[in-house]
Design a protein around this motif. Structure first.
Motif, PDB file in Angstrom:
ATOM      1  N   THR A  68       3.332   4.285  -0.951  1.00 33.91           N
ATOM      2  CA  THR A  68       3.491   5.069  -2.182  1.00 33.91           C
ATOM      3  C   THR A  68       4.778   5.902  -2.116  1.00 33.91           C
ATOM      4  O   THR A  68       5.426   5.971  -1.065  1.00 33.91           O
ATOM      5  CB  THR A  68       2.303   6.030  -2.354  1.00 33.91           C
ATOM      6  OG1 THR A  68       2.350   6.994  -1.280  1.00 33.91           O
ATOM      7  CG2 THR A  68       0.968   5.295  -2.339  1.00 33.91           C
ATOM      8  N   ASP A  69       5.094   6.546  -3.214  1.00 38.59           N
ATOM      9  CA  ASP A  69       6.219   7.482  -3.209  1.00 38.59           C
ATOM     10  C   ASP A  69       6.013   8.564  -2.157  1.00 38.59           C
ATOM     11  O   ASP A  69       6.966   8.981  -1.490  1.00 38.59           O
ATOM     12  CB  ASP A  69       6.395   8.126  -4.583  1.00 38.59           C
ATOM     13  CG  ASP A  69       7.065   7.210  -5.600  1.00 38.59           C
ATOM     14  OD1 ASP A  69       7.761   6.250  -5.204  1.00 38.59           O
ATOM     15  OD2 ASP A  69       6.903   7.466  -6.805  1.00 38.59           O
ATOM     16  N   SER A  70       4.786   9.023  -1.975  1.00 39.21           N
ATOM     17  CA  SER A  70       4.497  10.048  -0.963  1.00 39.21           C
ATOM     18  C   SER A  70       4.818   9.553   0.435  1.00 39.21           C
ATOM     19  O   SER A  70       5.333  10.307   1.270  1.00 39.21           O
ATOM     20  CB  SER A  70       3.037  10.494  -1.035  1.00 39.21           C
ATOM     21  OG  SER A  70       2.783  11.159  -2.246  1.00 39.21           O
TER      22      SER A  70
ATOM     23  N   ASN B 104      11.893   8.271  -2.942  1.00 43.46           N
ATOM     24  CA  ASN B 104      10.774   7.543  -3.549  1.00 43.46           C
ATOM     25  C   ASN B 104      10.695   6.135  -2.970  1.00 43.46           C
ATOM     26  O   ASN B 104      11.518   5.754  -2.125  1.00 43.46           O
ATOM     27  CB  ASN B 104      10.919   7.505  -5.077  1.00 43.46           C
ATOM     28  CG  ASN B 104      12.241   6.918  -5.511  1.00 43.46           C
ATOM     29  OD1 ASN B 104      12.693   5.902  -5.001  1.00 43.46           O
ATOM     30  ND2 ASN B 104      12.879   7.566  -6.468  1.00 43.46           N
ATOM     31  N   LEU B 105       9.720   5.381  -3.427  1.00 50.89           N
ATOM     32  CA  LEU B 105       9.481   4.054  -2.879  1.00 50.89           C
ATOM     33  C   LEU B 105      10.651   3.101  -3.144  1.00 50.89           C
ATOM     34  O   LEU B 105      11.004   2.291  -2.283  1.00 50.89           O
ATOM     35  CB  LEU B 105       8.177   3.480  -3.444  1.00 50.89           C
ATOM     36  CG  LEU B 105       7.608   2.260  -2.740  1.00 50.89           C
ATOM     37  CD1 LEU B 105       7.400   2.498  -1.253  1.00 50.89           C
ATOM     38  CD2 LEU B 105       6.293   1.843  -3.387  1.00 50.89           C
TER      39      LEU B 105
ATOM     40  N   GLU C  64       0.809  -1.220   0.000  1.00 51.42           N
ATOM     41  CA  GLU C  64       0.000   0.000   0.000  1.00 51.42           C
ATOM     42  C   GLU C  64       0.844   1.273   0.000  1.00 51.42           C
ATOM     43  O   GLU C  64       0.331   2.354  -0.273  1.00 51.42           O
ATOM     44  CB  GLU C  64      -0.917   0.031   1.222  1.00 51.42           C
ATOM     45  CG  GLU C  64      -1.985  -1.021   1.220  1.00 51.42           C
ATOM     46  CD  GLU C  64      -2.814  -0.960   2.487  1.00 51.42           C
ATOM     47  OE1 GLU C  64      -3.896  -0.344   2.436  1.00 51.42           O
ATOM     48  OE2 GLU C  64      -2.359  -1.510   3.510  1.00 51.42           O
TER      49      GLU C  64
END
Length: 92
Positions: A47-49, A58-59, A45
């Protein structure tokens, strides 16, 4: 990570288990933070965020960080993790 939290670059962490309930506070160098959200998720689940809120680009970079930090770590999208989101307290 402590310095990144003080600078507002880290606003959440995911861990394999819950370490604090919502409403708990902690201090870094005299600055108080409050845990404002705790919830169960899976690695799939994220994300990059989410990765950016943990202080990485980033992920993919987050995955690499976990692999370096934990011996025998293998990313599994179904693995359970616990989100701990926190905020600096007013006046702190």
């Amino acid at each position: 990570m402590r310095q990144q939290a003080l600078e507002g670059e880290v606003t959440q962490v995911h861990r394999g288990q819950q370490y604090a309930p919502e409403g708990a506070t902690f201090s870094i160098d005299g600055t108080t933070f409050e845990v404002v959200a705790v919830r169960e998720r899976t690695l799939g689940e994220l994300t990059d965020s989410d990765a950016q809120a943990e202080g990485v680009a980033n992920l993919d970079a987050y995955r690499e960080l976990l692999e370096r930090a934990h011996d025998h770590f293998e990313w599994d999208d179904d693995s359970d993790v616990v989100l701990h989101r926190f905020e600096r307290q007013s006046g702190a």
